[in-house]
Design a protein around this motif. Sequence first.
Motif, PDB file in Angstrom:
ATOM      1  N   SER A  36      27.640   7.536  -1.429  1.00 52.93           N
ATOM      2  CA  SER A  36      26.852   8.299  -2.411  1.00 52.93           C
ATOM      3  C   SER A  36      26.495   9.682  -1.865  1.00 52.93           C
ATOM      4  N   TYR A  40      26.490  13.796  -3.526  1.00 56.35           N
ATOM      5  CA  TYR A  40      25.514  14.891  -3.416  1.00 56.35           C
ATOM      6  C   TYR A  40      26.149  16.098  -2.721  1.00 56.35           C
ATOM      7  N   ARG A  41      27.048  15.815  -1.778  1.00 53.18           N
ATOM      8  CA  ARG A  41      27.735  16.908  -1.078  1.00 53.18           C
ATOM      9  C   ARG A  41      28.669  17.656  -2.037  1.00 53.18           C
ATOM     10  N   SER A 102      20.517  18.618   1.422  1.00 51.75           N
ATOM     11  CA  SER A 102      19.207  17.981   1.233  1.00 51.75           C
ATOM     12  C   SER A 102      18.369  18.707   0.175  1.00 51.75           C
ATOM     13  N   SER A 105      19.637  17.773  -3.134  1.00 50.11           N
ATOM     14  CA  SER A 105      19.343  16.370  -3.460  1.00 50.11           C
ATOM     15  C   SER A 105      17.892  16.129  -3.865  1.00 50.11           C
ATOM     16  N   ARG A 111      19.628  14.135  -9.204  1.00 52.04           N
ATOM     17  CA  ARG A 111      19.505  12.708  -8.876  1.00 52.04           C
ATOM     18  C   ARG A 111      19.789  11.843 -10.102  1.00 52.04           C
ATOM     19  N   ARG A 132      20.603   6.964   0.485  1.00 45.63           N
ATOM     20  CA  ARG A 132      19.190   7.055   0.847  1.00 45.63           C
ATOM     21  C   ARG A 132      18.296   6.240  -0.089  1.00 45.63           C
ATOM     22  N   ASP A 133      18.783   6.012  -1.313  1.00 44.97           N
ATOM     23  CA  ASP A 133      17.939   5.353  -2.323  1.00 44.97           C
ATOM     24  C   ASP A 133      18.698   4.226  -3.008  1.00 44.97           C
ATOM     25  N   ARG A 182      17.205  17.471   7.778  1.00 45.12           N
ATOM     26  CA  ARG A 182      17.586  16.593   6.663  1.00 45.12           C
ATOM     27  C   ARG A 182      16.695  15.360   6.601  1.00 45.12           C
ATOM     28  N   ASP A 186      14.655  14.518   3.347  1.00 51.78           N
ATOM     29  CA  ASP A 186      15.024  13.253   2.688  1.00 51.78           C
ATOM     30  C   ASP A 186      13.843  12.274   2.585  1.00 51.78           C
ATOM     31  N   ARG A 189      10.674  14.201   0.130  1.00 48.86           N
ATOM     32  CA  ARG A 189      10.862  14.744  -1.234  1.00 48.86           C
ATOM     33  C   ARG A 189      10.131  13.872  -2.262  1.00 48.86           C
TER      34      ARG A 189
HETATM   35  O1   DC Z   1      25.030  10.400   3.781  1.00 49.91           O
HETATM   36  P1   DC Z   1      25.142  11.915   3.952  1.00 49.91           P
HETATM   37  O2   DC Z   1      24.565  12.396   5.239  1.00 49.91           O
HETATM   38  O3   DC Z   1      26.521  12.416   3.696  1.00 49.91           O
HETATM   39  O4   DC Z   1      24.221  12.505   2.775  1.00 49.91           O
HETATM   40  C1   DC Z   1      24.071  13.880   2.575  1.00 49.91           C
HETATM   41  C2   DC Z   1      22.743  14.176   1.912  1.00 49.91           C
HETATM   42  O5   DC Z   1      22.743  13.704   0.572  1.00 49.91           O
HETATM   43  C3   DC Z   1      21.512  13.585   2.559  1.00 49.91           C
HETATM   44  O6   DC Z   1      20.952  14.452   3.515  1.00 49.91           O
HETATM   45  C4   DC Z   1      20.565  13.372   1.406  1.00 49.91           C
HETATM   46  C5   DC Z   1      21.451  13.246   0.212  1.00 49.91           C
HETATM   47  N1   DC Z   1      21.570  11.888  -0.314  1.00 49.91           N
HETATM   48  C6   DC Z   1      20.589  11.452  -1.167  1.00 49.91           C
HETATM   49  O7   DC Z   1      19.624  12.171  -1.414  1.00 49.91           O
HETATM   50  N2   DC Z   1      20.694  10.228  -1.750  1.00 49.91           N
HETATM   51  C7   DC Z   1      21.729   9.421  -1.481  1.00 49.91           C
HETATM   52  N3   DC Z   1      21.814   8.227  -2.080  1.00 49.91           N
HETATM   53  C8   DC Z   1      22.733   9.847  -0.584  1.00 49.91           C
HETATM   54  C9   DC Z   1      22.609  11.089   0.012  1.00 49.91           C
END
Ligand code: DC
Length: 228
Positions: A36, A40-41, A102, A105, A111, A132-133, A182, A186, A189
């Motif tokens: 996921s 976001y990337r 971040s 996101s 979101r 993250r969620d 980050r 993260d 927020r």
């Molecule tokens: O898993 P990653 O490090 O590639 O994620 C990049 C950014 O995306 C992370 O810093 C926060 C956001 N992210 C998010 O807010 N919710 C998610 N489910 C996955 C990632």
Amino acid sequence: MKLNKIIIAIDGYSACGKSTTAKEVAKILGYRYIDSGAMYRAVTLYFLDHHIALTNPKEVDRALQQINISFKVNAKNITETFLNGLSVEQEIRQMRVSEQVSPVSTLKAVREAMVAQQRKLGKDKGIVMDGRDIGTVVFPQAELKLFMTADMLVRAFRRQREWLEQDRLVDLDDVIENIKKRDLIDTTRAESPLRQAGDATVIDTTHITIDEQVDQVIRMAISKIIAL
Ligand code: DC
């Protein structure tokens, strides 16, 4: 015998080995793996390339309508992220994206759009999704929820080594600074911050190998599948 399928949600801090574990677990179980964070990337890459002002909700909404993210498994059996039909797998890992992802996101509209798409991807179960969620917001009903954590220095070394393998030399201090920033954004927020779901199992990966991580998750997944 046809086994029931489950949803495996893996959340945790950046660079704790979530995606490496998730990919391997998905391969062993024959499940679909969805990164996921890559979604976001990809949004962040689009926003950067199109100079979208994060402070302008109308611009953000318009941009989100132009974004189509998909995943395809390539000939090397690696899942690649596609943005509007083009593979962006390499580009979304660049530092310029890591630095902005971040803040992007934190936006509610971003979101909501991502969560809706993630839920569609998981509707038939048989999926491992990391982020993250995932256990708290996307799939609160997931049968198996994991929360991964590790010591900061170990995380930074691992991320630096990943980049070195792609011939990219990044200063360790810069990696630590990026991870810390980050983590802070993260976890603090307003919209679905990173937190451990009450029913998630914590895996601290500081002193264990990838194989051990994968073994632990597979064992837990099998117990859940058998219990269904
Ligand atoms: O898993 P990653 O490090 O590639 O994620 C990049 C950014 O995306 C992370 O810093 C926060 C956001 N992210 C998010 O807010 N919710 C998610 N489910 C996955 C990632």
